[in-house]
Design an enzyme around this catalytic site. Sequence first.
Site, PDB file in Angstrom:
ATOM      1  N   CYS A  39       0.795  69.612-108.875  1.00 54.64           N
ATOM      2  CA  CYS A  39       0.650  69.271-110.293  1.00 54.64           C
ATOM      3  C   CYS A  39       1.639  70.030-111.162  1.00 54.64           C
ATOM      4  O   CYS A  39       1.899  69.629-112.292  1.00 54.64           O
ATOM      5  CB  CYS A  39      -0.779  69.540-110.763  1.00 54.64           C
ATOM      6  SG  CYS A  39      -1.228  71.288-110.758  1.00 54.64           S
ATOM      7  N   GLY A 186     -12.306  65.908-106.519  1.00 56.39           N
ATOM      8  CA  GLY A 186     -11.564  66.576-105.450  1.00 56.39           C
ATOM      9  C   GLY A 186     -11.574  68.087-105.636  1.00 56.39           C
ATOM     10  O   GLY A 186     -12.478  68.642-106.270  1.00 56.39           O
ATOM     11  N   MET A 188      -9.605  70.036-107.434  1.00 53.82           N
ATOM     12  CA  MET A 188      -9.470  70.460-108.828  1.00 53.82           C
ATOM     13  C   MET A 188     -10.782  70.276-109.574  1.00 53.82           C
ATOM     14  O   MET A 188     -11.171  71.120-110.388  1.00 53.82           O
ATOM     15  CB  MET A 188      -8.353  69.672-109.511  1.00 53.82           C
ATOM     16  CG  MET A 188      -7.002  69.821-108.863  1.00 53.82           C
ATOM     17  SD  MET A 188      -6.256  71.439-109.150  1.00 53.82           S
ATOM     18  CE  MET A 188      -5.334  71.110-110.627  1.00 53.82           C
TER      19      MET A 188
END
Length: 424
Positions: A39, A186, A188
Amino acid sequence: TSSVELREKLAVQEADWASVGAEIARLPGVGEAAVLSTCNRFEIYVSTTDTMAGVREVREFLHRRSSAASRELKDHLFVLTGRACVWHALRVSGGLDSLVVGEGQILSQMKRCYEISTGEKGGAGKLLTRMFVTAVTAGKRVRSETGISKGGVSISSAAVELVERQCVGDVGLEVDQLDVAIIGAGKMGRLLVQHLTPRNVRSITLVNRGKERAQEIIDAFPQSPLKYAPIDDMLGAVERHHVTFACTGATEPILKAEELQRVVVRPTMLVDISVPRNIDDKGANQIPDCVAYNVDDLKAVVAANQAKRKKLTVEAEGVLREELQGFESWQQSLGTVPMITMLQTRAERIRAKELAKVDSKLGGLSVTEKETVDRITKGIVNKLLHGPMTQLRRVNDDEDRAHTVRKVAQMFNLEDQEDSEDDI
């Protein structure tokens, strides 16, 4: 070092790391390649015998694969070679190059990069494999031998801290009054729940395509006010909650301005920690009562934590230098591997010939006794070779290595491929 817009153009989904790495490894100027796309970073690791040609080939490949202009790539891509490249990889794995210093997720991502790139379909070879092994080992040591990872540091924790700082100004509520939605269940999403729970938010809704992964998080945090909503209710969740986090693997925005226009009916915070972005933040920020953030907006939060961690960073770099030295010693020894192999092969050939000469005299020995003779003679040869092979491995300077290799070749008559009479 680049905008989120450029990073999302270049982003490679984890499922494609192997194929893209293998494709880069097949470029004329490249021997090995691996992709690390997260990310907050996009990196290509390559092994090449011609740095300029290799870099040019990779840059042209990225231009062809993405919609990024050549000039844009040239302005933002950074290139590190040799020792600087390995040092960078170690710092990345140790969490020292992260937006949030010491965050733990990058070590898992680096380990995954190693597993994928060295797998059957990956593009890594001997050199990158050893570099990734060293990097992962270094990352583990940094976290176990220093306090760099203490205190819950991650992109997710920075996002939660951002909300905690801004919620009164953005939505007029304290953090413990917030109803929060998280799109994506997920890693995160789980980390967001982990950092929201001790802040006692009023409610947390996990919005996900399937209930199973969301339920796993709900079961893992029984003390947290969690519930599940299907992905079809995503816009409804935005409408009902003060804060919505987005952290899915979507490759384009799933929350678009025209849709948000209809559901933002009160002061709302949108926080996107995905790359590519899940939220059209520019469009969302044009909507009254809506404030949208992306990963680049976390930098102010992170800056406040950097000074606190400066001393720990120095300690961590001491660990990394030890690992760097170990890698460089191994890499330097590669120049002597062919000579070591030749020396071992020549010695074994002589040993086998000498045994063959007296084979008839050993006819009275049992199988076990012959195996003992074989083992003893191999041991004698290995002990005789130990000194010169150790010396070969210890030579660091290129000029000294070349000189030592020549001397060993002359001493043991290794220029000749066939055994001389003297050997026998």
